[in-house]
Design an enzyme around this catalytic site. Structure first.
Site, PDB file in Angstrom:
ATOM      1  N   SER A 145      -3.565 -12.254   0.218  1.00 38.28           N
ATOM      2  CA  SER A 145      -3.020 -12.402  -1.130  1.00 38.28           C
ATOM      3  C   SER A 145      -1.553 -12.025  -1.083  1.00 38.28           C
ATOM      4  O   SER A 145      -1.159 -11.175  -0.277  1.00 38.28           O
ATOM      5  CB  SER A 145      -3.743 -11.466  -2.107  1.00 38.28           C
ATOM      6  OG  SER A 145      -3.027 -11.335  -3.322  1.00 38.28           O
ATOM      7  N   TYR A 161      -6.964  -2.778  -3.164  1.00 34.13           N
ATOM      8  CA  TYR A 161      -6.951  -4.232  -2.974  1.00 34.13           C
ATOM      9  C   TYR A 161      -5.726  -4.663  -2.174  1.00 34.13           C
ATOM     10  O   TYR A 161      -5.832  -5.450  -1.221  1.00 34.13           O
ATOM     11  CB  TYR A 161      -6.973  -4.928  -4.335  1.00 34.13           C
ATOM     12  CG  TYR A 161      -6.977  -6.435  -4.259  1.00 34.13           C
ATOM     13  CD1 TYR A 161      -8.153  -7.133  -4.017  1.00 34.13           C
ATOM     14  CD2 TYR A 161      -5.802  -7.171  -4.426  1.00 34.13           C
ATOM     15  CE1 TYR A 161      -8.168  -8.526  -3.944  1.00 34.13           C
ATOM     16  CE2 TYR A 161      -5.792  -8.553  -4.360  1.00 34.13           C
ATOM     17  CZ  TYR A 161      -6.981  -9.223  -4.120  1.00 34.13           C
ATOM     18  OH  TYR A 161      -6.985 -10.606  -4.044  1.00 34.13           O
TER      19      TYR A 161
END
Length: 258
Positions: A145, A161
């Site tokens: 990401s 994350y």
């Protein structure tokens, strides 16, 4: 696109919804056989019906050690080969307690890393062992990401994350180096912020659409990544390994407006 993936048999971990399901449809359109894995049995049934006779779906939890191996064995049994793994499974750990470091719970940290990183290690390990056991090359594509290397603290301060998605890149480059001589390629796809990927507010929406200014300024959609996935799983990228392809609408190079 032409049939870039003819005679390829590919396993997608996290392939029954969202990015993974969109990729599965693109792979099938390009001539591949696919096995998609998802947590929800109903989604598996829908995926198999939609994808047609060159696809199989299997319910399983990506954090369990046997899940990827079972899917790869199903791929070999049904289609006679295993050529590539695309690991999409993962997601936000906010409901477990991920967040800014001063609020981050130990459970949030552990669950988020399990969901996004341990599951990926297990699927990659199963793929590498299978390729080596079959004495053949193969392709692995992993999901990172932009938040793993291009943070936005005001709206996206989920530190477990971000850690997991950053680690995906380090892990992928490390194994790419180790197995390149065996003609096993490992690359990474890093999407920008996708529609529905977090709880939006007017402020966060304005920020994202200004930070991702391409195509009028918008959130990403699963189909935005389809071309990149097909390319990286195909023979057109046969001389490419250890690379990160970022598909983010300009996020990494643009100042978002608060």
């Amino acid at each position: 696109m032409e049939n870039w993936l003819v005679n390829k048999s590919i396993v997608i971990i996290g392939g029954t919804t969202g990015l993974g399901f969109s990729a599965a449809k693109a792979f099938v359109r390009n001539g591949a056989n696919v096995v998609v894995v998802g947590r929800n049995p109903e989604n598996c049934l829908v995926a198999e019906l939609h994808l047609g006779h060159t696809a199989r779906a299997k319910a399983g939890d990506a954090t369990h050690p046997q899940t990827a191996l079972d899917a790869i064995q199903l791929c070999i049994r049904e289609f006679g080969s295993f050529d590539g793994l695309y690991h999409v499974a993962g997601g936000s750990g906010e409901k477990f307690g991920d967040g800014p470091l001063h609020d981050l719970s130990l459970e949030g940290w552990n669950k988020t890393l399990d969901l996004n990183l341990t599951s990926l290690m297990l699927s990659n390990q199963a793929a590498i062992r299978t390729f080596m056991g079959m004495n053949k090359g193969g392709t692995i594509l992993n999901m990172s990401s932009v938040l793993g290397f291009s943070p936005a603290s005001r709206h996206f301060a989920n530190h477990a994350y971000a850690t997991a998605k950053s680690a995906v890149i380090g892990f992928s480059k490390s194994i790419a180096a180790s197995y390149a001589s065996k003609n096993i390629r490992v690359n990474v796809l890093s999407p920008g912020i996708l529609q529905g990927s977090e709880d939006t507010t007017d402020q966060s929406e304005k920020f994202v659409t200004s930070k991702q200014p391409l195509d009028g300024g918008r959130y990403g959609t699963p189909t935005d990544l389809d071309g990149a996935t097909v390319y990286l799983m195909s023979e057109y990228s046969k001389f490419t390994t250890g690379q990160v392809l970022t598909v983010d609408g300009g996020w990494d190079i643009t100042d978002g407006q608060f």
